[in-house]
Motif scaffolding. Structure first.
Motif, mmCIF file in Angstrom:
data_model
loop_
_atom_site.group_PDB
_atom_site.id
_atom_site.type_symbol
_atom_site.label_atom_id
_atom_site.label_comp_id
_atom_site.label_asym_id
_atom_site.label_seq_id
_atom_site.Cartn_x
_atom_site.Cartn_y
_atom_site.Cartn_z
ATOM 1 N N GLN A 185 -5.387 -8.393 -14.466
ATOM 2 C CA GLN A 185 -4.780 -9.278 -13.475
ATOM 3 C C GLN A 185 -3.343 -8.878 -13.214
ATOM 4 O O GLN A 185 -2.858 -8.960 -12.090
ATOM 5 C CB GLN A 185 -4.824 -10.723 -13.967
ATOM 6 N N ARG A 192 -0.333 -5.843 -5.651
ATOM 7 C CA ARG A 192 -0.166 -6.745 -4.511
ATOM 8 C C ARG A 192 1.308 -6.825 -4.121
ATOM 9 O O ARG A 192 1.664 -6.726 -2.951
ATOM 10 C CB ARG A 192 -0.685 -8.126 -4.898
ATOM 11 N N VAL A 193 2.175 -6.986 -5.131
ATOM 12 C CA VAL A 193 3.597 -7.126 -4.835
ATOM 13 C C VAL A 193 4.167 -5.818 -4.291
ATOM 14 O O VAL A 193 4.952 -5.812 -3.347
ATOM 15 C CB VAL A 193 4.360 -7.585 -6.098
ATOM 16 N N ARG A 195 2.626 -3.659 -2.598
ATOM 17 C CA ARG A 195 2.156 -3.533 -1.233
ATOM 18 C C ARG A 195 2.982 -4.440 -0.326
ATOM 19 O O ARG A 195 3.362 -4.064 0.785
ATOM 20 C CB ARG A 195 0.686 -3.938 -1.185
ATOM 21 N N ALA A 196 3.283 -5.648 -0.829
ATOM 22 C CA ALA A 196 4.030 -6.603 -0.014
ATOM 23 C C ALA A 196 5.451 -6.120 0.234
ATOM 24 O O ALA A 196 6.067 -6.497 1.223
ATOM 25 C CB ALA A 196 4.050 -7.971 -0.696
ATOM 26 N N ARG A 197 5.970 -5.270 -0.653
ATOM 27 C CA ARG A 197 7.336 -4.768 -0.478
ATOM 28 C C ARG A 197 7.506 -4.032 0.831
ATOM 29 O O ARG A 197 8.556 -4.042 1.425
ATOM 30 C CB ARG A 197 7.681 -3.816 -1.629
ATOM 31 N N ARG A 198 6.451 -3.363 1.253
ATOM 32 C CA ARG A 198 6.511 -2.635 2.520
ATOM 33 C C ARG A 198 6.841 -3.563 3.667
ATOM 34 O O ARG A 198 7.359 -3.135 4.695
ATOM 35 C CB ARG A 198 5.142 -1.990 2.805
ATOM 36 N N LEU A 199 6.456 -4.839 3.516
ATOM 37 C CA LEU A 199 6.647 -5.783 4.603
ATOM 38 C C LEU A 199 8.092 -6.229 4.720
ATOM 39 O O LEU A 199 8.509 -6.782 5.705
ATOM 40 C CB LEU A 199 5.770 -7.014 4.385
ATOM 41 N N PRO A 216 8.595 -11.141 -9.021
ATOM 42 C CA PRO A 216 7.396 -11.878 -8.599
ATOM 43 C C PRO A 216 6.225 -11.710 -9.568
ATOM 44 O O PRO A 216 5.488 -12.668 -9.814
ATOM 45 C CB PRO A 216 7.052 -11.254 -7.241
ATOM 46 N N TRP B 339 -3.601 -6.448 7.608
ATOM 47 C CA TRP B 339 -2.766 -5.424 6.957
ATOM 48 C C TRP B 339 -2.850 -4.104 7.699
ATOM 49 O O TRP B 339 -1.870 -3.380 7.809
ATOM 50 C CB TRP B 339 -3.180 -5.245 5.501
ATOM 51 N N PRO B 364 8.330 2.051 7.240
ATOM 52 C CA PRO B 364 8.104 0.603 7.096
ATOM 53 C C PRO B 364 9.216 -0.237 7.718
ATOM 54 O O PRO B 364 8.960 -1.275 8.310
ATOM 55 C CB PRO B 364 8.064 0.407 5.581
ATOM 56 N N ASP B 380 5.279 -13.401 -2.788
ATOM 57 C CA ASP B 380 5.399 -12.006 -3.218
ATOM 58 C C ASP B 380 6.640 -11.346 -2.629
ATOM 59 O O ASP B 380 7.130 -10.352 -3.159
ATOM 60 C CB ASP B 380 4.175 -11.199 -2.772
ATOM 61 N N LEU B 381 7.096 -11.868 -1.493
ATOM 62 C CA LEU B 381 8.228 -11.238 -0.821
ATOM 63 C C LEU B 381 9.571 -11.748 -1.338
ATOM 64 O O LEU B 381 10.610 -11.233 -0.970
ATOM 65 C CB LEU B 381 8.156 -11.504 0.685
ATOM 66 N N LEU B 382 9.548 -12.786 -2.162
ATOM 67 C CA LEU B 382 10.806 -13.393 -2.587
ATOM 68 C C LEU B 382 11.153 -12.900 -3.984
ATOM 69 O O LEU B 382 10.357 -13.030 -4.895
ATOM 70 C CB LEU B 382 10.673 -14.915 -2.595
ATOM 71 N N ARG B 422 11.663 -20.357 -5.715
ATOM 72 C CA ARG B 422 10.412 -20.768 -6.376
ATOM 73 C C ARG B 422 10.317 -22.277 -6.530
ATOM 74 O O ARG B 422 9.266 -22.792 -6.855
ATOM 75 C CB ARG B 422 10.326 -20.129 -7.761
ATOM 76 N N GLN B 437 10.966 -12.706 7.961
ATOM 77 C CA GLN B 437 10.203 -11.745 8.744
ATOM 78 C C GLN B 437 10.604 -11.787 10.219
ATOM 79 O O GLN B 437 10.558 -10.781 10.904
ATOM 80 C CB GLN B 437 8.692 -11.994 8.615
#
Lengths: 387, 560
Positions: A185, A192-193, A195-199, A216, B339, B364, B380-382, B422, B437
């Protein structure tokens, strides 16, 4: 589905055949078998015997492993084994040592001049056939040990193996089980995190990148473990058994005394100036006390096991076949023990001693004695067939 | 069965109690539904039943909680295991073992039941919940609905007399959610188990509830008969609003009830609704697709994860000023498609063009200026430790100073700079990530399951934000399971199944065509094509009723 809790006497006749129905073998049986083979392998450097052990391992693993993820691990162990052999050979060639005049020199590596105070280790220089062979054989033996462990891991479900721990070590087993399920996990979480960094722009580098991923993920992991702990608590984990304060004290005393006895025993056995009976006696008392401690400690935990693995005759045969191999190779009687470790001077083709060969082949009967692993998806019965 | 005797629970450091003098008694065999906004104390109330609050979470408990006569103050939660079964929001977080069968047995092993009894109960439970085919499967290979059913089964094998479920359907698609809820009601009716359930999407559960507990948000609660309580509540499913509008007392709770009373109402309504289902600026909505420009064009997008094909050749045009709802069951490829459209995810084939570029082929940093994506787990972005730091970081990442702050204030006013990201509510977290974003003004905005865990108020706020973005010329895609949300937010609905786009059309057509994706109002008023209470109110000329349903959209000057 028959209720499998009839008394031993009535099931005995049925049991012979029922025990061979598709099921998972008791994990302890597989571990005993594999450890016995490892013991056998450690006794020999005869490449023919080692290769024979490899063959037995491969044969049994392919015949009796399941479809589960851990069962696919065997080929990773094989790859690791090859790496071990390669590393050994390369090191022996580069750090050449112990080359005698009668060695067959294969080729010469450029030699590095080492200072005087560094004498004794030579870097580069001639590479001999004998040295390379001996390194390869050493590597082969180590690789064989590695693959024995790998085979046990592929054949026995590691989590079920932990279930076989005595009750007193139950918490330890749970901790390992939870860690085993958290690891994948965590990997998923990191992916996942990341991958999210790219955003998010900027793509921090260095320390900030570590922070952007670690924070995170750690938060996730902490959150998850808290929720798991709450769920386990709500489901009754850690209910106290019949243990009283007095019995807990007794457990503690027994374990402490047992550990002390073990220490004294091991020290006595290792130190030649201590009389041997002291060492042996200490060891025996230590083991006895520890076992008693584990037994009383087990009462602390009140729990039962769902569909426990039962020790039946295939388990006996599997463990026994491994033990026979280990005993024959360790005892060294009935054949010339020198054949187990053939010399490299003079170079000659190793012989295949009949008794050890037969013993190793006995271990292969595990593939036939163990019941086939359960089918993952039971085939649907044809219409009309009665279940 | 369950008795709250003047219960007050206060967490350490909190200004006011999470629950304030709750006096409540739930009888044997009842299905009790707990509702309230995020942070109103639903989870506290549920977890107090087996003593997790305060034994596990900390805090002080005044008063007495008793279950079957036993007080939670005296024993820790584990001693209540055979009395109270608990199922959480995320079933995966509570799994201890790795196969279905072992998970069902785990609780019984802790209770030290006899192996013969255990085996029998596991078999019964497998049948009861329809899990027999999955018995040897790994828990992580199951779909969300199956996992939730396993979690319920794992709680049931200990034969508890009370089952506590905290938002069990929040992550599920409509069909799986129906499945889980049907299971729960069956347990209540067949086994006489007392069930206490918290749920945001009232419309799904309310028909089955015997008792309703409404948490006001200040720690107090009202409880009683669902129909009576809901008649005066602002937190109510569309069906109750419709009942109020039509003057039905007590208000209907199930589609069946309402439909039986609806013929008279249908007679009064015009055949076509006088207003569209969404109150957006009709000049920018894409009723006429040829006149609005395409913000993103994707042709034949293929996404594969190993051997699994997640998206098989999806072709979609996203138009400026349009909100698209992307629907479909769990695992139908919605996330993979989003995605891939953003360029951060894999794409094995097909083309994506936006602003003359392929977002996967550029850096990116530049891709996010074209297409913004809010992932399913927005947090996840924070990664910074205050809201202010996150906003500053966003400004440094390419926006002019203050942009992110201004956006956040527009979306969710009143989030202080000093707060830790959080600690925010899920609605505020979503707003923060949206602001981050949007700070670089991407023309296309994709949101993956933003409504998870949002209450009615937060959802209405999200609808307003999306409306405003559409009015400013953004193209917006929202992947969602929430039919009622899709109805109020989307101009166009795209339905995916097995990696294919199976339906793509105006919301009115798609949402009225299939029973699975139809909102309650459409189910009640079919064959009339009404989707929202507002439309009905407009048709009846009753403006005041409409105000209750969706708070008025604030009029922000559109910028382009």
């Amino acid at each position: 589905m028959n209720k499998t809790h009839l008394s031993w006497g009535t099931t005995h006749a049925l049991g012979l055949r029922a025990a061979r129905l598709p099921r998972g073998l008791h994990p302890v049986a597989w571990w005993l078998w594999a450890l016995a083979l490892a013991t056998a392998a450690s006794r020999t450097s005869n490449p023919l015997l080692l290769v024979l052990i490899f063959a037995v391992l491969g044969f049994v693993v392919t015949a009796r492993r399941t479809e589960a993820p851990w069962a696919k691990a065997f080929h990773y162990y094989l790859i690791m084994a090859l790496i071990v052999i390669a590393i050994r050979v390369v090191f022996r060639s580069v750090f050449a040592s112990g080359i005698t005049p009668e060695d067959h020199i294969l080729f010469r590596l450029p030699q590095l001049q080492t200072p005087d105070w560094y004498a004794g280790i030579q870097i580069g220089g001639p590479v001999s056939l004998e040295a390379t062979l001996s390194a390869a054989l050493d590597g082969l033996r180590l690789a064989c040990l590695l693959c024995c462990i790998g085979a046990a891991n592929s054949l026995a479900n590691p989590k079920r193996a932990l279930k076989a721990l005595p009750g007193a070590l139950y918490e330890l087993g749970v901790a390992v089980t939870v860690a085993l399920s958290v690891a994948p996990q965590l990997v998923e979480s990191v992916q996942r995190v990341a991958r999210a960094r790219r955003l998010r722009a900027g793509r921090p580098r260095g320390l900030r990148a570590v922070r952007a991923i670690a924070l995170p993920v750690l938060h996730d992991a902490l959150d998850r473990s808290l929720r798991l702990a709450a769920a386990m608590d709500a489901r009754g984990y850690g209910r106290t058994g019949t243990a009283t304060r007095a019995s807990r004290r007794l457990t503690g005393t027994l374990m402490l005394a047992g550990m002390a006895g073990l220490c004294v025993g091991v020290y006595g056995l290792l130190d030649p100036s201590v009389p041997r009976p002291v060492g042996l006696g200490g060891l025996a008392i230590g083991v006895l006390l520890s076992v008693a401690g584990l037994a009383t400690g087990g009462r602390r935990v009140a729990r039962s096991r769902y569909r426990p693995d039962r020790w039946q005759w295939p388990e006996l045969v599997v463990a026994g076949s491994g033990l026979i191999t280990a005993v024959v190779l360790a005892a060294g009687t009935g054949y010339d023990p020198a054949e187990l470790n053939p010399g490299l001077y003079p170079l000659s083709w190793p012989t295949l001693p009949p008794l050890p060969t037969a013993a190793i082949l006995v271990a292969a009967t595990a593939a036939f004695a163990a019941p086939p692993p359960p089918q993952r998806q039971p085939p649907t019965l044809p219409a009309g067939a009665h279940p | 069965m369950i008795r709250f005797d003047h219960v007050t629970i206060t967490y350490a450091g909190a200004e006011r109690p999470a629950l304030d003098d709750i006096d409540l008694s739930i009888d044997e065999g009842e299905l009790c539904l707990v509702v309230g906004h995020t942070g109103s104390g639903k989870s506290t109330l549920l977890n107090a039943i087996n003593g997790l609050v305060p034994h596990f979470t900390g805090g002080t408990l005044a008063g007495r909680v008793t279950v079957a006569g036993r007080s939670t103050a005296e024993d820790p939660p584990r001693e209540f295991a055979e009395l109270v079964g608990v199922v959480g929001q995320d079933p995966v977080a509570g799994f201890v073992t790795d196969t279905v069968e072992e998970e069902l047995a785990y609780g019984m092993e802790q209770l030290a039941l006899d192996p013969v009894v255990m085996r029998a109960r596991v078999e019964e439970t497998l049948d009861l919940l329809g899990l027999a085919d999955l018995r040897e499967r790994g828990l992580h290979e199951l779909s969300g609905g199956q996992q939730q059913r396993v979690a319920i089964g794992a709680a049931l094998t200990a034969h508890p007399r009370v089952l506590v479920l905290d938002e069990p359907t929040s992550a599920l698609d409509p069909t799986s959610a129906e499945d889980v809820l049907a299971t729960i009601t069956r347990l209540v009716h067949d086994l006489g188990i007392t069930v206490v359930l918290a749920e945001h999407r009232l419309e799904r559960v309310i028909p089955y509830a015997d008792r309703l507990v409404v948490l006001a948000g200040d720690g107090t609660a009202r409880h009683g008969d669902p129909a009576t309580l809901l008649a005066g509540s602002t937190v109510a499913p569309p069906i109750v609003h419709l009942g109020r509008l039509a003057g039905w007392t007590p208000p209907p709770l199930s589609v069946r009830d309402a439909r039986r009373r609806a013929p008279a109402l249908r007679q009064r309504l015009p055949v076509t609704p006088p207003t569209p289902h969404r109150a957006t600026n009709s000049a920018t909505t894409a009723s006429d697709s040829t006149t609005t420009d395409v913000a993103l064009a994707a042709v034949g997008v293929i996404v594969r994860h190993g051997t699994v094909v997640a998206v098989r050749g999806a072709t979609i045009d996203l138009r400026a000023g349009q909100v698209v709802a992307l629907m479909g069951r769990n695992g139908s490829g919605k996330s993979s498609l989003l995605w891939a459209l953003q360029g951060a995810g894999r794409r094995a084939g097909g083309t994506v063009r936006t602003g003359g570029l392929d977002p996967a082929k550029i850096k990116p940093v530049e891709a996010r200026r074209l297409v913004g994506l809010v992932p399913q787990t927005a947090t996840d972005l924070l990664y910074l430790d205050s809201v202010g730091a996150e906003l500053q970081q966003a400004d440094r990442d390419g926006a002019s100073a203050g942009t992110a702050r201004r956006l956040l204030d527009e979306i969710a006013p009143g989030v202080a700079d000093t707060e830790h990201p959080r600690d925010l509510s899920s609605g505020q977290q979503l707003a923060l990530v949206l602001a981050l974003q949007l700070a670089v003004t991407p023309r296309v905005l994709l949101l993956d399951e933003p409504t998870r865990g949002l209450d009615y108020g937060a959802k209405a706020a999200l609808v307003r934000t999306l409306d405003r973005l559409a009015a400013q010329g953004h193209a917006v895609v929202v992947a969602t399971h929430d039919v009622e949300f899709a109805t109020s937010a989307a101009d166009r609905v795209v339905v995916m199944a097995g990696g294919d786009i199976v339906t793509d059309g105006p919301a009115t057509t798609v949402l009225t065509a299939s029973p699975t994706f139809a909102p309650q109002i459409a189910k009640i008023l079919a064959p009339l094509p009404y989707l929202t209470v507002n439309q009905v109110a407009d048709a009846l000329g009753d403006k005041s009723a409409a105000q209750n349903v969706v708070p008025p959209t604030d009029s922000l000057p559109a910028q382009s």
